[in-house]
Design a protein around this motif. Structure first.
Motif, PDB file in Angstrom:
ATOM      1  N   THR A 116      -4.221 -10.350  -5.025  1.00  0.00           N
ATOM      2  CA  THR A 116      -3.312 -10.020  -3.924  1.00  0.00           C
ATOM      3  C   THR A 116      -3.400  -8.559  -3.490  1.00  0.00           C
ATOM      4  N   LEU A 117      -4.200  -7.731  -4.196  1.00  0.00           N
ATOM      5  CA  LEU A 117      -4.336  -6.319  -3.856  1.00  0.00           C
ATOM      6  C   LEU A 117      -5.718  -6.025  -3.310  1.00  0.00           C
ATOM      7  N   ASP A 118      -5.794  -5.162  -2.297  1.00  0.00           N
ATOM      8  CA  ASP A 118      -7.105  -4.677  -1.904  1.00  0.00           C
ATOM      9  C   ASP A 118      -7.454  -3.474  -2.780  1.00  0.00           C
ATOM     10  N   ASP A 119      -8.689  -3.011  -2.681  1.00  0.00           N
ATOM     11  CA  ASP A 119      -9.163  -1.987  -3.615  1.00  0.00           C
ATOM     12  C   ASP A 119      -8.433  -0.656  -3.447  1.00  0.00           C
ATOM     13  N   ALA A 120      -8.124  -0.281  -2.208  1.00  0.00           N
ATOM     14  CA  ALA A 120      -7.413   0.975  -1.986  1.00  0.00           C
ATOM     15  C   ALA A 120      -6.002   0.916  -2.568  1.00  0.00           C
ATOM     16  N   GLU A 121      -5.339  -0.222  -2.434  1.00  0.00           N
ATOM     17  CA  GLU A 121      -4.009  -0.383  -3.029  1.00  0.00           C
ATOM     18  C   GLU A 121      -4.087  -0.312  -4.549  1.00  0.00           C
ATOM     19  N   ALA A 122      -5.125  -0.907  -5.121  1.00  0.00           N
ATOM     20  CA  ALA A 122      -5.300  -0.865  -6.576  1.00  0.00           C
ATOM     21  C   ALA A 122      -5.482   0.567  -7.055  1.00  0.00           C
ATOM     22  N   VAL A 123      -6.254   1.358  -6.318  1.00  0.00           N
ATOM     23  CA  VAL A 123      -6.443   2.767  -6.667  1.00  0.00           C
ATOM     24  C   VAL A 123      -5.101   3.499  -6.622  1.00  0.00           C
ATOM     25  N   ALA A 124      -4.300   3.216  -5.602  1.00  0.00           N
ATOM     26  CA  ALA A 124      -2.990   3.860  -5.509  1.00  0.00           C
ATOM     27  C   ALA A 124      -2.130   3.536  -6.724  1.00  0.00           C
ATOM     28  N   MET A 125      -2.185   2.299  -7.189  1.00  0.00           N
ATOM     29  CA  MET A 125      -1.320   1.902  -8.300  1.00  0.00           C
ATOM     30  C   MET A 125      -1.832   2.397  -9.643  1.00  0.00           C
TER      31      MET A 125
END
Length: 332
Positions: A116-125
């Motif tokens: 459910t996450l894109d890669d940029a969102e994963a980096v943010a988290m």
């Protein structure tokens, strides 16, 4: 591969986009074809050679960056083969190398990215998100709380507003300028105010009425941080995770005498560093897993501002001048 290299300490313009040799994973490591690389305000200090939680590089040139997401495209000797081809995110720890098309890290640092996450969102988290999870360990929020978040349009501030709203608290978000204030309001804050205006605290008092703030999440410090603390009622908590405000009297840590804290019946503490790790049981991955799980479930939604990898210098300059909103991510 193409990467950003720092050849000499100094301004953002010293970040050069150039061709460098492809890295090779060592035993127990993987190589990641990077699709998103996180940029942290700390990176701007390291670029200048300033000391901080991470040591400034001693050998130049170096490839900055410690947060990456992408697909595993090569394995070191003895690395579990199930990682090959997986979409992953990792914090590289003390070793830089993230501002690049390819990065290597220990397999033990990897997390598979939830679908459910894109890669940029994963980096943010993996960076901003884990810090947020570390901060909120120190605040047991509920419906009786009135929470004030400074720098509420930033990466951590965005997540703190969401977390506090999820807990049922009344949330006031501070941000600098109309565009950022609008972003904070859209993020769910009950009240969003421009802390560059001299009367911002009066607006907060009017909104809270007879109530007082119970928690201040502060990353601004200085005069703005002090004004935020003045809004705390008895038993209130001032939780500090930085002092990087842009106001004319911000950018400095606050200090309080024991007498002042006792008289007002409030607490003030820094929640970064060893105290945060100790609170998490000594395992930073615990916070990373919590952050990714919260985002995967849709309870936390990181704000991301993307820049092309080649424009890393522009991204650094934007961060230093407070011209960004949310987590800054470089995209190769």
């Amino acid at each position: 591969m193409r990467a950003i290299r720092l050849h000499a300490f100094g301004p953002a313009e010293n970040l050069i986009h150039e061709e460098v040799p492809d890295p090779t994973p060592a035993p127990g490591q993987v190589r990641i074809a990077v699709t998103a690389a996180g940029v942290h305000l700390l990176d701007t200090a390291l670029r200048q050679g300033a000391p901080g939680p991470f040591p400034a590089p001693t050998e130049l040139p170096t490839v900055p960056g410690r947060e990456v997401a992408g697909t595993v495209d090569a394995l070191g000797e003895g690395t579990d083969p199930h990682w090959l081809g997986k979409r992953v995110v990792a914090h590289l720890g003390m070793v830089p190398g993230g501002y690049a098309e390819l990065a290597v890290t220990d397999a033990a640092r990897l997390h598979e990215i939830p679908p459910t996450l894109d890669d940029a969102e994963a980096v943010a988290m993996i960076g901003t998100g884990r810090t947020t999870m570390g901060i909120v360990q120190f605040a047991e929020l509920g419906t009786a709380d009135a929470v004030l978040v400074t720098a509420a349009a930033g990466g951590i501030g965005t997540l703190l507003v969401q977390y506090a709203k999820n807990a049922g608290a009344t949330v006031v978000g501070l941000a600098g300028g109309p565009e950022k204030v609008a972003r904070v309001r859209a993020n769910g804050a009950d009240l969003a105010v421009d802390y560059t205006r001299p009367d911002w605290a009066d607006h907060v008092r009017a909104h809270l009425g007879d109530a007082a703030a119970t928690v201040v999440f502060d990353s601004v410090g200085g005069a703005t941080g002090r004004a935020a603390v003045d809004l705390l009622g008895k038993g209130g908590h001032h939780l500090v995770y930085g002092w990087a405000g842009r106001g004319p009297h911000d950018g400095e840590p606050l200090t309080f005498t024991d007498e002042e804290l006792t008289e007002r019946a409030i607490t003030s503490r820094s929640v970064l560093g060893p105290v945060m790790l100790e609170k998490a049981g000594g395992d930073i991955r615990t916070l990373e897993l919590r952050a990714l799980a919260e985002a995967a479930a849709g309870r936390l939604r990181p704000a991301v501002q993307r820049f092309p990898l080649a424009e890393a210098a522009t991204a650094h300059h934007a961060l230093e001048t407070r011209a960004t909103m949310g987590k800054v991510v470089l995209v190769p």
